[in-house]
Design an enzyme around this catalytic site. Structure first.
Site, PDB file in Angstrom:
ATOM      1  N   TYR A   1      41.551 -42.791  36.131  1.00  0.00           N
ATOM      2  CA  TYR A   1      42.678 -42.571  35.228  1.00  0.00           C
ATOM      3  C   TYR A   1      42.262 -41.755  34.015  1.00  0.00           C
ATOM      4  O   TYR A   1      42.513 -42.119  32.874  1.00  0.00           O
ATOM      5  CB  TYR A   1      43.303 -43.913  34.817  1.00  0.00           C
ATOM      6  CG  TYR A   1      43.988 -44.591  35.975  1.00  0.00           C
ATOM      7  CD1 TYR A   1      45.203 -44.113  36.449  1.00  0.00           C
ATOM      8  CD2 TYR A   1      43.399 -45.666  36.631  1.00  0.00           C
ATOM      9  CE1 TYR A   1      45.824 -44.706  37.542  1.00  0.00           C
ATOM     10  CE2 TYR A   1      44.017 -46.273  37.718  1.00  0.00           C
ATOM     11  CZ  TYR A   1      45.238 -45.785  38.166  1.00  0.00           C
ATOM     12  OH  TYR A   1      45.854 -46.364  39.243  1.00  0.00           O
TER      13      TYR A   1
ATOM     14  N   GLU B   1      47.958 -46.328  49.931  1.00  0.00           N
ATOM     15  CA  GLU B   1      47.737 -47.280  48.834  1.00  0.00           C
ATOM     16  C   GLU B   1      48.992 -47.423  47.976  1.00  0.00           C
ATOM     17  O   GLU B   1      49.581 -46.438  47.539  1.00  0.00           O
ATOM     18  CB  GLU B   1      46.571 -46.827  47.955  1.00  0.00           C
ATOM     19  CG  GLU B   1      46.176 -47.858  46.909  1.00  0.00           C
ATOM     20  CD  GLU B   1      44.866 -47.510  46.207  1.00  0.00           C
ATOM     21  OE1 GLU B   1      44.240 -48.415  45.641  1.00  0.00           O
ATOM     22  OE2 GLU B   1      44.484 -46.325  46.210  1.00  0.00           O
TER      23      GLU B   1
END
Length: 495
Positions: free
Chosen positions: A225, A470
């Site tokens: 991230y 996912e």
């Protein structure tokens, strides 16, 4: 372009006869998904019973309580940046479309939101500090184990004055401010005030100590991230939500003063955990469309430009791509995060336009404008694609419809539950389950996976292809508002 438009129109027409979707059932399941992502001690009301308590000592190494919150996706790390964005989008859906949820679904959605905001309050309880991650991502990703078993380091990462993180701090402020509106409207003024007061403090910290958290914590937060788009958009985003929640003039002035410096008009077809520009413009445009603030007219113009880029057949604007089956498509991983977030903005903006009896201006006079109904049709087409109106006739929401992904990239779902297999499954022992072609033993109901990752509408349903298989909390978060709205207004022509 004409071929693309015709294909999309045909896909939309086909979707009308393929299925009549139960948006209320999809909404219930989409909320339930968040129970499968819970970290910490689970409450007696937990419905996904194959999950149990996990990470009950998080924060201990730093002398703080950081239990609770959500695992972001199919791993066992708590990443504060996407978690805060998840909470912001859940709140926005409840604020704008709360009446469409129905009492039971609205209560469940608020409970899911509070699981995040309770954690964010803990993560911001030390003045001048925001705890932004629990867990060593590289060590965690090297293992395939249940959250109940995990023995990888629960390292705590934070931003402070010496190690700034304006992006994650301002997103956290946005989440707390937006949630304060939800709980104020729900008749919980004490909790709402606590959220707003904390949002004010965290935003002051984010603004005073500027910098990207991936610069301060690169080894910890990248590549998962990283903030690739800078922290400037989050500062505007945080101020916009504080303005909406508090109505304080100081935030209005902050937004206008920093509009150019913080780049309100850039990256017009991006909106997600890393880039808030489109969301800022749509959110602030409500003030203009409701006749409350001409001061922000430039944000409405930016929002119109953004919306026009999503509408097929509008000339003179950079156009987003659509797959042959009609799915909004952006290059990269986890395409459904773009589908749900951008579709939510389409729906939110259509709502503001409808109330103002206005249209989107795409330049070139009335022939290049779009009605709120057109926006809703595009948004609904994306939701219907997710629920099964696509070339594979497959729902991308686990547990919805007759056919859906069975081998999702998710540790807790793919490993036997503690009830079924009480003995610990170690870090490397889980590899056999990861490699197995068998369906996941635990159904993560409501999880929406990354979906097709190229322009061919293909999906392999393979655990190893995490880019497509996912699920993430920030795919589902904007979907809540979309599903709530369409459960009550299945015909886009009616509002």
């Amino acid at each position: 372009m004409a071929v693309v438009v015709v294909a999309l129109l045909l896909a939309a027409a086909a979707s009308a006869v393929l299925a009549v979707h139960d948006y209320g059932d999809a909404l219930r399941k989409s909320i339930l998904f968040f129970e499968g992502q819970r970290s910490g001690r689970l409450p007696p009301t937990q419905r996904l019973r194959w999950r149990q308590d996990s990470a009950i000592h998080d924060g201990a190494e730093a002398g703080v309580d950081l239990t609770g919150g959500y695992y972001d996706a199919g791993d066992n790390v708590k990443f504060g940046f996407p978690m805060a964005f998840t909470a912001t989008l859940m709140s926005w859906g409840l604020i704008d479309f709360g009446r469409s949820f129905g009492a039971a679904h609205e209560a469940d959605a608020r409970a899911a939101l509070r699981w995040a905001t309770d954690y964010l309050l803990k993560a911001t309880s030390t003045p001048g500090t925001v705890y932004v991650q629990v867990g060593d991502a590289s060590r965690d990703h090297a293992c395939w184990e249940r959250p109940e078993d995990m023995d990888t380091p629960r390292t705590v990462y934070k931003v402070d004055a010496a190690h700034p993180g304006s992006d994650v701090a301002a997103e956290t402020a946005a989440a707390l401010a937006a949630a304060s509106i939800v709980f104020r409207d729900a008749g919980d003024p004490g909790y709402a005030r606590a959220l707003l007061d904390r949002a004010v403090q965290v935003f002051e910290f984010a603004n005073a100590h500027r910098g990207a958290y991936s610069g301060s914590l690169r080894d910890a937060v990248c590549p998962c991230y990283c903030d690739y788009d800078g922290y400037q958009d989050e500062l505007l985003w945080g101020a916009a939500w504080l303005h909406r929640a508090s109505r304080r003039r100081e935030y209005r002035e902050y937004i206008k003063r920093n509009e150019v410096a913080l780049g309100a008009s850039v990256s017009i077809n991006e909106f997600g955990w890393d880039n808030k520009h489109a969301g800022i413009n749509v959110l602030i445009s409500k003030e203009v469309l409701m006749g409350k603030d001409e001061y922000f007219r430039s944000f409405r113009e930016n929002a119109d430009n953004f919306i026009c880029s999503l509408l097929p057949g509008i000339s003179g604007h950079p156009q987003i791509q659509y797959s042959p089956g009609g799915l909004l498509f952006k290059v990269g991983n986890s395409n459904m995060q773009h589908v749900t977030s951008l579709s939510f903005l389409l729906l939110a903006y259509s709502n503001y336009l409808s109330h103002a009896d206005a249209r989107v201006s795409c330049g070139g006079g009335g022939a290049s404008s779009a009605s709120p109904v057109q926006l809703r049709r595009v948004a609904k087409r994306q939701v219907d694609y997710i629920l099964g109106d696509n070339p594979l006739r497959m729902s991308y929401m686990v547990g919805y419809g007759p056919r859906y992904p069975l081998r999702i990239h998710h540790r807790a779902s793919s490993l036997p539950s503690v009830a079924a297999h009480p003995a610990r499954i170690g870090c490397k022992a889980g590899a056999a389950y990861y490699a197995s072609p068998a369906p996941n033993p635990n159904l993560l109901v409501g999880a929406v996976v990354g979906g097709p990752s190229n322009s061919t509408d293909a999906f392999p349903d393979a655990r190893a292809v995490f880019q497509q298989s996912e699920p993430t909390t920030y795919i589902n978060a904007p979907l809540l508002g979309l599903l709530a709205y369409f459960s009550q207004h299945p015909d886009p022509a009616q509002h």
